[in-house]
Write a protein that holds these residues in place. Structure first.
Motif, PDB file in Angstrom:
ATOM      1  N   ASN A 155       0.821  -1.223   0.000  1.00  0.00           N
ATOM      2  CA  ASN A 155       0.000   0.000   0.000  1.00  0.00           C
ATOM      3  C   ASN A 155       0.852   1.270   0.000  1.00  0.00           C
ATOM      4  OD1 ASN A 155      -2.550  -1.351   0.074  1.00  0.00           O
ATOM      5  ND2 ASN A 155      -2.204  -1.750   2.255  1.00  0.00           N
ATOM      6  N   ILE A 156       1.741   1.330  -0.959  1.00  0.00           N
ATOM      7  CA  ILE A 156       2.554   2.539  -1.099  1.00  0.00           C
ATOM      8  C   ILE A 156       2.309   3.139  -2.478  1.00  0.00           C
ATOM      9  CG2 ILE A 156       4.352   1.840   0.545  1.00  0.00           C
ATOM     10  CD1 ILE A 156       6.025   0.994  -1.841  1.00  0.00           C
ATOM     11  N   TYR A 157       2.505   4.436  -2.572  1.00  0.00           N
ATOM     12  CA  TYR A 157       2.234   5.165  -3.809  1.00  0.00           C
ATOM     13  C   TYR A 157       3.547   5.433  -4.558  1.00  0.00           C
ATOM     14  CZ  TYR A 157      -2.421   5.951  -1.917  1.00  0.00           C
ATOM     15  OH  TYR A 157      -3.697   5.781  -1.415  1.00  0.00           O
ATOM     16  N   PRO A 158       3.577   5.097  -5.864  1.00  0.00           N
ATOM     17  CA  PRO A 158       4.801   5.304  -6.632  1.00  0.00           C
ATOM     18  C   PRO A 158       4.806   6.672  -7.333  1.00  0.00           C
ATOM     19  CG  PRO A 158       3.261   4.032  -7.940  1.00  0.00           C
ATOM     20  CD  PRO A 158       2.563   4.347  -6.641  1.00  0.00           C
ATOM     21  N   LEU A 159       5.987   7.235  -7.500  1.00  0.00           N
ATOM     22  CA  LEU A 159       6.185   8.431  -8.328  1.00  0.00           C
ATOM     23  C   LEU A 159       7.409   8.166  -9.199  1.00  0.00           C
ATOM     24  CD1 LEU A 159       5.417   9.524  -5.173  1.00  0.00           C
ATOM     25  CD2 LEU A 159       5.364  11.691  -6.421  1.00  0.00           C
ATOM     26  N   TYR A 160       7.297   8.513 -10.463  1.00  0.00           N
ATOM     27  CA  TYR A 160       8.403   8.279 -11.387  1.00  0.00           C
ATOM     28  C   TYR A 160       8.622   9.521 -12.242  1.00  0.00           C
ATOM     29  CZ  TYR A 160      10.984   6.546 -15.445  1.00  0.00           C
ATOM     30  OH  TYR A 160      11.905   6.380 -16.441  1.00  0.00           O
TER      31      TYR A 160
ATOM     32  N   ILE B  13       6.050   6.259  -1.412  1.00  0.00           N
ATOM     33  CA  ILE B  13       5.679   6.871  -0.141  1.00  0.00           C
ATOM     34  C   ILE B  13       4.475   6.146   0.439  1.00  0.00           C
ATOM     35  CG2 ILE B  13       4.211   8.624  -1.259  1.00  0.00           C
ATOM     36  CD1 ILE B  13       5.124  10.593   0.931  1.00  0.00           C
ATOM     37  N   GLY B  14       4.493   5.927   1.742  1.00  0.00           N
ATOM     38  CA  GLY B  14       3.382   5.235   2.389  1.00  0.00           C
ATOM     39  C   GLY B  14       3.743   4.871   3.812  1.00  0.00           C
TER      40      GLY B  14
ATOM     41  N   PHE C  70       1.146   8.578   8.193  1.00  0.00           N
ATOM     42  CA  PHE C  70       0.949   8.918   6.791  1.00  0.00           C
ATOM     43  C   PHE C  70      -0.443   9.489   6.546  1.00  0.00           C
ATOM     44  CE2 PHE C  70      -0.396   7.843   2.438  1.00  0.00           C
ATOM     45  CZ  PHE C  70       0.559   8.568   1.747  1.00  0.00           C
ATOM     46  N   ASN C  71      -0.457  10.522   5.683  1.00  0.00           N
ATOM     47  CA  ASN C  71      -1.700  11.151   5.253  1.00  0.00           C
ATOM     48  C   ASN C  71      -1.546  11.470   3.766  1.00  0.00           C
ATOM     49  OD1 ASN C  71      -3.482  13.665   4.701  1.00  0.00           O
ATOM     50  ND2 ASN C  71      -4.196  12.941   6.711  1.00  0.00           N
ATOM     51  N   PRO C  72      -2.618  11.371   2.965  1.00  0.00           N
ATOM     52  CA  PRO C  72      -2.499  11.679   1.531  1.00  0.00           C
ATOM     53  C   PRO C  72      -1.893  13.047   1.232  1.00  0.00           C
ATOM     54  CG  PRO C  72      -4.603  10.640   1.981  1.00  0.00           C
ATOM     55  CD  PRO C  72      -3.966  10.866   3.306  1.00  0.00           C
TER      56      PRO C  72
ATOM     57  N   TYR D 174       0.500  14.292  -2.007  1.00  0.00           N
ATOM     58  CA  TYR D 174       0.271  15.451  -2.862  1.00  0.00           C
ATOM     59  C   TYR D 174       1.452  16.424  -2.794  1.00  0.00           C
ATOM     60  CZ  TYR D 174      -4.487  13.606  -2.338  1.00  0.00           C
ATOM     61  OH  TYR D 174      -5.574  12.787  -2.296  1.00  0.00           O
ATOM     62  N   ASN D 175       1.974  16.570  -1.600  1.00  0.00           N
ATOM     63  CA  ASN D 175       3.123  17.462  -1.420  1.00  0.00           C
ATOM     64  C   ASN D 175       4.331  16.966  -2.216  1.00  0.00           C
ATOM     65  OD1 ASN D 175       4.498  19.699   0.246  1.00  0.00           O
ATOM     66  ND2 ASN D 175       5.795  17.922   0.641  1.00  0.00           N
ATOM     67  N   LEU D 176       4.557  15.642  -2.189  1.00  0.00           N
ATOM     68  CA  LEU D 176       5.703  15.071  -2.904  1.00  0.00           C
ATOM     69  C   LEU D 176       5.517  15.194  -4.409  1.00  0.00           C
ATOM     70  CD1 LEU D 176       8.398  13.679  -2.332  1.00  0.00           C
ATOM     71  CD2 LEU D 176       7.235  11.469  -2.494  1.00  0.00           C
ATOM     72  N   ARG D 177       4.284  15.055  -4.887  1.00  0.00           N
ATOM     73  CA  ARG D 177       4.024  15.217  -6.319  1.00  0.00           C
ATOM     74  C   ARG D 177       4.313  16.650  -6.770  1.00  0.00           C
ATOM     75  NH1 ARG D 177      -1.694  11.766  -6.858  1.00  0.00           N
ATOM     76  NH2 ARG D 177      -0.690   9.701  -7.197  1.00  0.00           N
TER      77      ARG D 177
END
Length: 791
Positions: free
Chosen positions: A450-455, A614-615, A624-626, A630-633
Motif C-alpha cells: 500500500n505505497i504510492y509510486p512516483l516516477y 511513499i506510504g 501517513f496522510n495523503p 500530494y506534497n511530494l508530487r
C-alpha cells in the motif's frame, strides 16, 4: 594569598592544625622506650610554646613565621635519613599550597625551572565541592561513597621530558567538625544525593558553604609512575577514535613515547603491511609519517628491508633495533634499504616494532632518533607493555576500515536507502538471533504494501542519433587518414592490395554518408584491426611514410583502440549531464526527506531517472496522510522544472550541444514492492502492479494518438496519467507553478497511442520557463532561450 580560604567555595572552612599529630606524640611521651618518649616530649614542648599550632589557623603568613617549629613537629614524618630518596609533601587539601617537603621533592621542582607552576592534574575543578561533601559523609556520618580517582603531577625533568608523579594522600592527622548550622544528614538525604550528582544546588542545600571545619593537614606520598602513565596514555589515545583525527594527536603521541623511553629526541611513525602485495603502505592521517617509506607512498617489503630485518619483523615478529645507522650503513655498503632510508632522513638510531597478532603482521611501529645509540635493544624492551594496546588499536582500525569499505561499496553499488534500512536491520537481527539459537537462519522477504509510486525522468533528446552522428564523424576522419597514407604508399609501390584497400575504404565512406547502420562501426573496426594495423606496422619503417603513420597512431585512443574524438565529446557530455542532474536531484532530496520520509532511488542512463515510493509501511509510523503524497508530487514537478533550468544554464559548458525532455508518470493506485535479492533492488509485486513497470519502460517512446509526434518534447514537461482525478490534481499544481513563473501558459492535453497491454493513457504537456543566467529576472520559452543564447 593571605588566607587559605580565599577565593574558594567549599563546605569546608580550612584550618592548618597539628593537634591530632601532637596527641599522637602525647601517647608516645608515655612510652617505655625512653629515647622515643624524650623525643615526643621535645616535640610537645616546641608546640606548646605556640598554641595556635594546635588550635589551627588559616593565615598563610603563620606557616612562614613558624616554619622552624613546624619542621620540628614533622621531623619524624619527613625523616632526614630518607629525605633525599622519598618524594613527600605536607599540604592543605584541594590546594597547591605545600608548607613542608622532602629534599627529593624540592630538587624535582627546582629542576623543572623557575617558570614551572605546580598543579594537581586530574583534579576536577567543577567537582571539588562534591568531593568535599563525600569526604564529610564518610568522616562524619559513615556513608562511604567511592569518589576516588588518581591525582598526579606532571613535572618536566632536566631534558624537558614530562614525568608523571602519582599522589597518595595520608589524612590520618585531619578531623572534620560540623558547625552549629550544618544540617544533619540522613539516609534519605544520601539516597537523594546518589540520584542527583549534577544538582549542585541540592548538594549546597545539604552541605552549605563553610558549614564544616577541616582541621589538620595531609601528607602526600608521591611516586614516579611515568612508565605506567605513558602506557595508560597510549591506551587512552588509541581507544579514542576521534582523538586520532585531531591535528595534535601525533604530537601528543611523540610526547607519550618520549616519557615512556625517557628520551627527548625521538619521533614515532607507522607503516601498514599489505599481505596480498607483501608491501608496506603509508598510514593516512594528520601528522602521520613513515620513516621506512620516507617519501614513498608504498614499497615492497624486499624494497624496504634487508633479508635479516625482513625475517626478524615478518617471520619472527620480533623487535629490530638499529643503534647506529651510519655504522650499519657502512657495514652493508649501503645495500640494506632500511639503513639507506633512515640515513637519508638524518636518523641515527631506530627501533622497528612489529604490530602483529595470531594472524600475522599488520604493520610496523617506527621509533627513531637523530642521535646514535639512544635507541637500542635494551630500551626496546620498554615497548613490550604498550604493544598489546597498539595491536588492539590496529585490529580495530582494520575492522573499521573494512566496514567503511563495505559501506562505500554498499552506498555506491548496492545502496539500501535510509528510509527502508530499518526493515533490513530488523531482518538481519532476526537472522543473527536464529543462528545463535541453533535455528536455520533465513533472511525473509522484504516487502512494503500500500505505497504510492512516483516516477520521473529527464532524458537526453535524440541520444541515439547524437551517438551515431559522433561515431560516423570519427570513422570518417579515421578512414580518410588511412586512405591518405595508403595513397602515398601506392605511389611508392604499385601493389594491387593497396588498390583493394582503397576500394574498401571508399565503400565504407560512401556507406557512412548514405546509410549509417548499427553494424557499420563493427565492420569498419574489424577491417582496421585485421588489415590496416598490420599494414601500418610495415609502412612505419619506410622513411617517407614514418611521420604520417606516427601521426595516425598518435590519434588513436589507447583505451578504446579507435579514433575517439567526437564520440568522446558525446560520452563526456552524457557523463556531465548525468553527474550534474543527479547531484541537483540528490541535493533537493534532502529537503524532500525532511518533509516526510519516503523511498528514493535514481538511475543514470542517457539522462537521469528516479523512483519514489511513499506510504505508511515505509515510515514504520502511523503518521501517513495523503497530503504528504500530494506534497511530494508538487515537489517533484517543481524540481523537474529546476533541473530543466539548471541543464540549459550549463549547456554551453558541455562539449557538444544536446537537448533534454522531461516526463512524469502518475500512477493513482497504491501498490506493493519487494526487494529482489538476486538483482539487489526493489521491484513491484503482482501482475496488476507489473502494468506500472511496463508503462515506465515504454511511455517516453509513445506517440500522440494519430500522429508520429513523441509525447516527450524538448522545452516541455510531459505528465502522463490515466485517471481524470490525476488530471484535475496536476492542473492545480501547474496553475500554482505558472503563478511562480516556473511554467508557461501553453497547456495542452493529448491522448497517447495504445501501448502493449496498456490503453487509455493521456498526457498534460506544458512548456518550461527558463532563465538565461541565475541572476536573470526575465523568463524565456525554449525557443526564446535558444535565440538569446545564440545572440
Amino acid at each position: 594569598m593571605t588566607d587559605i580560604n580565599e577565593n574558594i567555595e567549599s563546605p569546608f572552612s580550612l584550618k592548618v592544625s597539628f593537634d591530632k599529630l601532637l596527641k599522637h606524640y602525647e601517647e608516645l611521651s608515655q612510652s617505655d622506650d625512653e629515647f622515643i618518649a624524650a623525643k615526643a616530649r621535645r616535640v610537645i614542648k616546641t608546640a606548646d610554646a605556640y598554641p595556635i599550632l594546635r588550635e589551627g589557623f588559616s593565615d598563610v603568613s603563620i606557616l612562614k613565621e613558624r616554619e622552624k617549629e613546624i619542621s620540628t613537629i614533622l621531623q619524624d614524618s619527613f625523616s632526614p635519613v630518607l629525605t633525599k630518596n622519598e618524594i613527600k609533601t605536607a599540604s592543605v587539601p584541594f590546594h597547591n599550597l605545600i608548607f613542608n617537603s622532602s629534599e627529593r621533592f624540592k630538587s624535582i621542582i627546582e629542576t623543572a625551572g623557575e617558570d614551572f607552576e605546580l598543579q594537581i592534574k586530574n583534579m576536577p575543578k567543577d567537582d571539588t565541592y562534591i568531593i568535599a561533601c563525600t569526604i564529610i559523609l564518610d568522616f562524619c556520618y559513615g556513608y562511604t561513597i567511592n569518589f576516588k580517582r588518581p591525582f598526579y603531577y606532571e613535572i618536566p625533568d632536566e631534558n624537558g621530558i614530562i614525568q608523571f608523579y602519582k599522589i597518595l594522600y595520608n589524612a590520618d592527622f585531619t578531623e572534620i567538625v560540623p558547625s552549629e548550622n550544618a544540617p544533619k544528614i540522613t539516609q534519605e538525604d544520601v539516597d537523594e544525593l546518589l540520584d542527583n550528582y549534577e544538582n549542585m544546588a541540592l548538594w549546597k542545600e545539604k552541605f552549605p558553604p563553610n558549614s564544616y571545619t577541616f582541621k589538620g593537614f595531609v601528607i602526600s606520598n608521591i611516586f614516579n609512575v611515568t612508565a605506567d602513565q605513558a602506557i595508560s596514555n597510549i591506551k587512552s589515545s588509541l581507544i579514542g577514535e576521534e582523538k586520532r583525527k585531531d591535528e595534535g594527536f601525533m604530537k601528543d603521541f611523540h610526547k607519550i613515547f618520549q616519557s615512556l623511553l625517557g628520551l627527548e629526541d625521538i619521533k614515532v611513525g607507522f607503516s601498514i603491511y599489505n599481505k596480498e602485495e607483501d608491501s608496506f603502505e603509508r598510514v593516512y592521517g594528520v601528522g602521520m609519517n613513515s620513516f621506512l617509506l620516507n617519501d614513498s607512498e608504498s614499497k615492497s617489503c624486499c624494497g624496504a628491508l634487508c633479508e635479516m630485518s625482513y625475517n626478524t619483523l615478518l617471520k619472527e615478529k620480533k623487535f629490530y633495533t638499529i643503534s647506529d645507522v651510519n655504522k650499519f650503513y657502512d657495514l652493508s655498503k649501503g645495500k640494506a634499504p632500511q639503513y639507506k632510508s633512515l640515513k637519508d632522513q638524518n636518523i641515527q638510531s631506530a627501533i622497528l616494532a612489529p604490530i602483529a597478532n595470531d594472524e600475522g603482521l599488520m604493520g610496523i611501529l617506527e621509533i627513531v632518533s637523530e642521535q646514535p645509540k639512544v635507541l637500542n635493544s635494551i630500551n626496546a624492551n620498554k615497548l613490550v607493555d604498550v604493544m598489546p594496546f597498539i595491536v588492539t588499536a590496529v585490529e580495530r582500525s582494520k575492522n573499521q576500515e573494512q566496514n567503511l569499505i563495505e559501506a562505500i561499496i554498499q552506498q555506491e553499488c548496492t545502496s539500501i536507502h535510509p528510509s527502508v534500512n530499518w526493515r533490513f536491520e530488523k531482518e538481519a537481527r532476526q537472522f543473527i538471533k536464529d543462528e545463535m539459537n541453533g535455528k536455520e537462519p533465513n533472511f525473509n522477504k522484504i516487502a512494503f504494501e500500500n505505497i504510492y509510486p512516483l516516477y520521473g525522468q529527464i532524458d537526453i533528446k535524440g541520444s541515439s542519433e547524437a551517438r551515431n552522428s559522433a561515431t560516423q564523424k570519427d570513422l570518417q576522419i579515421q578512414l580518410n587518414m588511412i586512405k591518405s597514407i595508403i595513397l602515398n604508399a601506392f605511389e611508392l609501390e604499385k601493389l594491387p592490395i593497396y588498390e583493394q584497400f582503397l576500394y574498401q575504404i571508399n565503400e565504407y565512406l560512401e556507406g557512412l554518408d548514405e546509410h549509417f547502420q548499427v553494424d557499420s562501426e563493427q565492420q569498419i573496426s574489424s577491417f582496421i584491426k585485421q588489415d590496416i594495423d598490420p599494414l601500418f606496422e610495415h609502412l612505419k619503417v619506410i622513411p617517407s611514410l614514418k611521420d604520417e603513420v606516427y601521426t595516425y597512431f598518435k590519434s588513436i585512443d589507447e583505451k578504446v583502440d579507435v579514433l575517439y574524438k567526437h564520440r568522446k565529446d558525446y560520452d563526456d557530455t552524457i557523463a556531465l549531464v548525468n553527474k550534474e542532474m543527479a547531484a541537483l536531484l540528490d541535493k533537493k532530496q534532502v529537503d524532500a526527506q525532511a518533509m516526510y520520509p519516503h523511498y528514493f532511488e535514481r538511475f543514470k542512463t542517457d539522462g537521469v531517472e528516479h523512483n519514489m515510493y511513499i506510504g505508511e509501511s515505509i515510515t514504520k509510523e502511523e503518521s501517513f496522510n495523503p497530503i504528504y503524497l500530494y506534497n511530494l508530487r508538487l515537489w517533484q514537478l517543481q524540481v523537474m522544472c529546476e533541473m530543466e533550468n539548471s541543464f540549459y544554464l550549463m549547456q554551453s559548458n558541455f562539449p557538444i550541444k544536446l537537448d533534454v525532455a522531461s516526463m512524469i508518470l502518475v500512477f493513482n493506485q497504491p501498490l506493493s514492492i519487494s526487494f529482489r535479492m538476486d538483482e539487489k533492488q526493489f521491484d513491484v509485486d503482482g501482475t496488476y502492479n507489473a502494468r506500472y513497470e511496463i508503462v515506465k519502460k515504454r511511455v517516453d517512446k509513445a506517440y500522440i494518438k494519430g500522429t508520429k509526434e513523441r509525447v516527450t518534447q524538448k522545452g516541455k514537461i510531459s505528465i502522463v496519467y490515466s485517471q481524470k482525478q490525476d488530471e484535475i490534481e496536476y492542473m492545480r499544481y501547474i496553475r500554482f507553478l505558472q503563478s511562480k513563473k516556473y511554467l508557461d501558459d501553453d497547456v495542452e492535453i493529448v491522448e497517447l497511442q495504445d501501448l502493449q497491454a496498456v490503453t487509455g493513457l493521456k498526457a498534460i504537456r506544458v512548456s518550461v520557463l527558463y532563465h538565461k543566467d541565475p541572476d536573470d529576472k526575465s523568463f524565456y520559452t525554449y525557443e526564446d532561450l535558444m535565440k538569446e543564447i545564440k545572440a
